[in-house]
Scaffold this motif. Structure first.
Motif, PDB file in Angstrom:
ATOM      1  N   GLU A  77       0.812  -1.219   0.000  1.00 52.63           N
ATOM      2  CA  GLU A  77       0.000   0.000   0.000  1.00 52.63           C
ATOM      3  C   GLU A  77       0.846   1.269   0.000  1.00 52.63           C
ATOM      4  O   GLU A  77       0.610   2.190   0.768  1.00 52.63           O
ATOM      5  N   GLY A  78       1.877   1.288  -0.848  1.00 48.86           N
ATOM      6  CA  GLY A  78       2.710   2.469  -0.995  1.00 48.86           C
ATOM      7  C   GLY A  78       3.770   2.649   0.074  1.00 48.86           C
ATOM      8  O   GLY A  78       4.503   3.633   0.071  1.00 48.86           O
ATOM      9  N   GLU A  79       3.887   1.703   0.993  1.00 50.47           N
ATOM     10  CA  GLU A  79       4.872   1.796   2.074  1.00 50.47           C
ATOM     11  C   GLU A  79       5.951   0.736   1.879  1.00 50.47           C
ATOM     12  O   GLU A  79       5.659  -0.399   1.498  1.00 50.47           O
ATOM     13  N   ILE A  80       7.195   1.123   2.155  1.00 50.14           N
ATOM     14  CA  ILE A  80       8.314   0.181   2.099  1.00 50.14           C
ATOM     15  C   ILE A  80       8.547  -0.360   3.502  1.00 50.14           C
ATOM     16  O   ILE A  80       8.724   0.411   4.453  1.00 50.14           O
ATOM     17  N   LEU A  81       8.538  -1.679   3.623  1.00 48.55           N
ATOM     18  CA  LEU A  81       8.835  -2.314   4.905  1.00 48.55           C
ATOM     19  C   LEU A  81      10.233  -2.912   4.823  1.00 48.55           C
ATOM     20  O   LEU A  81      10.450  -3.919   4.154  1.00 48.55           O
TER      21      LEU A  81
END
Length: 188
Positions: A77-81
């Protein structure tokens, strides 16, 4: 692949295992690299950018060896983990992944005879809804602080929680072996 000699610039035991299973002759050489990246890059661009930075740390010519570097990231969802900073952070990440699809992107760079061959692979991973108990058990027992997205597909949480994958399994482990094999064949 016995005629290809590789320098693996990674301490990842998973990447080492995958190269062994591919019958690649390799040795490990580690360099300290700043893994920061410019803002505004896509997950694919980030993974390739960091893999290339790792390869560029080998400013001396490796002779007849291929330097292989890689970087794996998890995007949802557009986030880098990236890698979790603590067990609590790992729990938080796994709760984000629970019940959803995320993308695993591995960027690879092969440095050989002065040329940088950069590529990436993307896999879609679908987790079922995980319980708080399953997440807590996994984080406590497996300590996934060295893994992007806080999990290893080959460990408990992957075995009991992943419903399906679109794309390469080995990419999710940390190295898209199918693409690496084809690219190495083209170099030699």
């Amino acid at each position: 692949m016995n005629n290809i000699k590789v320098i693996l610039a990674s301490k990842s035991p998973r990447r080492q295992d995958l190269l062994r299973l591919m019958d690649v002759d390799f040795r490990i050489v580690l360099k300290d690299v700043d893994e920061s990246y410019p803002a505004g890059l896509t997950p694919e661009e980030i993974a390739v950018y960091i893999a290339a930075k790792k390869a560029e740390a080998f400013d001396e010519e490796p002779g007849d060896e291929v330097v292989l570097t890689a970087d794996t990231i998890v995007a949802i969802e557009g986030e880098i983990l990236g890698k979790p900073e603590s067990p609590a952070h790992a729990v938080e990440m796994l709760k984000k992944l629970s019940g959803k699809m995320h993308r695993v992107v591995t960027g690879v760079c092969l440095f050989y005879k002065g040329q940088y061959n950069k590529f990436f692979d993307v896999s879609e991973v679908f987790f079922r809804q995980l319980t708080d108990e399953e997440i807590q058990y996994y984080v406590e027992k497996y300590q996934p602080l060295d893994k992007a997205g806080s999990y290893g597909i080959q460990e408990f949480i992957g075995l009991i929680g992943i419903e399906r994958i679109n794309g390469s399994y080995t990419n999710v482990v940390g190295l898209p072996t199918e693409k690496v094999y084809q690219q190495l064949k083209q170099l030699i």
